[in-house]
Design an enzyme around this catalytic site. Structure first.
Site, PDB file in Angstrom:
ATOM      1  N   GLU A  19       0.789  -1.233   0.000  1.00 26.86           N
ATOM      2  CA  GLU A  19       0.000   0.000   0.000  1.00 26.86           C
ATOM      3  C   GLU A  19       0.822   1.284   0.000  1.00 26.86           C
ATOM      4  O   GLU A  19       0.352   2.331   0.451  1.00 26.86           O
ATOM      5  CB  GLU A  19      -0.980   0.001   1.189  1.00 26.86           C
ATOM      6  CG  GLU A  19      -1.973  -1.144   1.139  1.00 26.86           C
ATOM      7  CD  GLU A  19      -2.993  -1.123   2.258  1.00 26.86           C
ATOM      8  OE1 GLU A  19      -4.139  -1.556   2.021  1.00 26.86           O
ATOM      9  OE2 GLU A  19      -2.655  -0.673   3.372  1.00 26.86           O
ATOM     10  N   THR A  20       2.020   1.257  -0.544  1.00 22.40           N
ATOM     11  CA  THR A  20       2.811   2.492  -0.604  1.00 22.40           C
ATOM     12  C   THR A  20       2.154   3.532  -1.506  1.00 22.40           C
ATOM     13  O   THR A  20       2.393   4.730  -1.343  1.00 22.40           O
ATOM     14  CB  THR A  20       4.230   2.188  -1.132  1.00 22.40           C
ATOM     15  OG1 THR A  20       4.142   1.524  -2.396  1.00 22.40           O
ATOM     16  CG2 THR A  20       4.996   1.325  -0.148  1.00 22.40           C
TER      17      THR A  20
END
Length: 553
Positions: free
Chosen positions: A332-333
């Site tokens: 989820e960067t």
């Protein structure tokens, strides 16, 4: 105002407008979804063994106080397993009434004389078990199989008119997958050491073998490292912290139960809590018009201190957790890259200096520098697991294992697994076993329909790269008050899916799964664990007794 329809009340408004035929169809469909709540097996096993032969007519009373252990093997792991077996059997005896058992010998044979330092990937958990009224034989190549076999043996006991009872039985058993785990998130809510140990005990009883400890996240940093102790400022309070001694105690407790403890320190995203103690290692974030956004939840890849902190932290983690696997996170960067990297002039200047045109290149740069540090000669050798995004984004991580967690539908989930193994990586499946996703219906039916190797367009070698799977309990909406009943017996379905032969776990329909699950749910409750109902309305002979405060006033 309502119609009582056997299992639940129906408001009259629901029935308005229904023709008699439609009403009959509605009721028959609804009731068909529930198993026969009065059908519960006795003396069956969870998960289902590969070979299980039992003579229902050859019953005999068993008194655990008259059981004599005969073995030439010595190891603290087996000593603990035998103590656990005795405790479970004596509890069952206390619930079974007068039992006139005869002296009984329990022979334990372990072919490998070694007493393992730690459970690891590839440990031998297979075992054979034969039971009759005069002798019981548990045999395995390694002590881990004895741990699993003694758990099975304890499940063969049940109360009857003659007291605590067993049947003549023969079992040959081995796990389908080598990696069978459960993730617990202790960052969103803190879990006491005792609660974590209780979870690990339940994992062992269900024949899982991995506790995936998601230790840190945005919400808290509940650990005090020696090199950078200021990181612990990211904990909720001083009371919500795991000491080095706490972690060592949990790992030692898990070892005796054949449970590997795999830590996850998630980077570069999900790191807001790190910045509480060391603000400079998280990137400053800005919106489109240059206003600062204080959601600094991704590390700053331009700061040399970032790599010093992360490397020092992992060096401690590598020592505290002896398992050969460590989870590096990486998911989820994309939530923070735009604001914190693309809109951050210091970061974009750094990218120009290094000849990078995209934040994908910057993330690869971070990974390369991180791996250079984590694989240095003075670091313990580890195998790394990452969330699938890093591999999906094309990040070069030779030898990394991809944990698949995305996909709304079964085909999408399985395609994600296929993509990982076709790329030459090993894979772990979690997508369809997110226990924090709850529904009114019996969601365990869906858990059985999910198979980690049900892949299209792959070779058998690629299919063989699926190591197994993990159920996941993320911590946003659970704490110590409700996590264990939310997990079990729902995770028991995952345990059976990963342990038992595929021919036994194609679906949950029919008479062979529900009655065993009902018995297993009640057995866990009888042993003192808070488990929720797994199969609709019903009861257990010995219900779970919650520990409530003194109400006499």
């Amino acid at each position: 105002s309502e119609v009582r329809c056997l299992f639940f009340p129906l408001p009259i408004s629901v029935l308005d407008g229904m023709t008699p035929l439609l009403l009959l169809l509605f009721l028959s469909t609804t009731l068909a979804d529930w198993p026969n709540v009065h059908t519960r097996t006795t003396g069956k096993v969870w998960p289902q063994p590969r070979v299980f032969v039992q003579n229902d007519k050859a019953e005999f009373p068993v008194d655990p106080r008259l059981v004599k252990v005969v073995t030439g093997y010595s190891c603290d792991i087996m000593t603990s397993a035998l103590a656990g077996f005795s405790k479970k059997m004596n509890l069952a005896l206390s619930h079974s009434g007068p039992t006139k058992g005869e002296p009984l010998e329990l022979h334990v044979v372990v072919e490998d004389d070694a007493c393992p330092a730690t459970p690891q990937m590839g440990m031998i958990e297979s075992y054979s078990l034969s039971v009759n009224k005069s002798i019981i034989l548990v045999q395995s190549a390694q002590v881990w199989g004895v741990v699993r076999g003694l758990e099975t043996l304890s499940q063969l006991a049940y109360p009857s008119s003659i007291g605590l009872t067993m049947r003549n039985s023969f079992i040959e058993d081995s796990p389908r997958f080598p990696h069978r785990g459960l993730l617990l998130d202790t960052s969103r809510h803190f879990f006491s050491v005792q609660t974590i140990k209780g979870l690990i005990e339940m994992l062992a009883q269900n024949k899982f073998n991995v506790f995936h400890w998601h230790l840190t996240d945005n919400e808290s940093f509940p650990f005090k490292p020696k090199a950078y102790p200021e990181l612990v400022k990211g904990a909720f309070t001083d009371r919500h912290v795991y000491s080095q001694e706490d972690i060592a105690g949990i790992v030692a407790f898990a070892r005796l139960r054949g449970i590997r403890v795999i830590p996850e320190i998630d980077t570069p995203g999900h790191t807001r809590s790190w910045g509480v103690g060391i603000p400079s290692i998280t990137s400053r974030c800005f919106n489109k018009i240059g206003e600062e956004d204080m959601d600094r939840a991704i590390l700053d890849p331009t700061n040399p201190l970032t790599y010093d902190v992360v490397t020092s932290l992992y060096k401690e983690i590598f020592t505290l957790f002896p398992d050969r696997f460590t989870h590096l996170g990486g998911d989820e960067t994309s939530y923070w890259i735009t604001q914190c990297w693309e809109n951050n002039k210091n970061v974009t200047d750094y990218m120009k200096l290094w000849g990078m045109n995209t934040t994908n290149q910057l993330q690869q740069h971070y990974i390369d520098r991180l791996l250079d540090h984590l694989t240095a000669r003075d670091m313990p050798r580890k195998q790394f697991i990452v969330w699938q995004e890093l591999l999906d984004m094309g990040m070069k991580m030779s030898g990394a294992i991809g944990q698949v967690w995305t996909g709304n539908k079964k085909k999408e989930q399985m395609d994600n697994v296929a993509r990982i193994v076709k790329g030459g990586h090993f894979a772990i499946l979690s997508s369809c076993w997110y226990l924090d996703h709850i529904s009114w219906d019996i969601d365990m039916k869906e858990y059985y329909e999910c198979d980690p190797q049900d892949l299209e367009g792959v070779t058998e070698i690629e299919r063989g790269r699926v190591l197994g799977g993990e159920a996941a309990m993320w911590g946003e909406m659970v704490d110590q008050s409700n996590a264990l009943p939310r997990i079990f017996p729902r995770a028991s379905a995952v345990a059976e899916k990963l342990w038992s032969d595929a021919k036994f776990t194609k679906s949950m329909n029919g008479d062979k799964v529900w009655p065993r699950l009902y018995e297993w749910q009640c057995r866990m409750a009888e042993r003192g664990f808070p488990v929720q109902p797994g199969n609709g309305p019903g009861y257990c002979p010995f219900e779970y007794q919650p520990a409530l405060p003194d109400l006499n006033y």
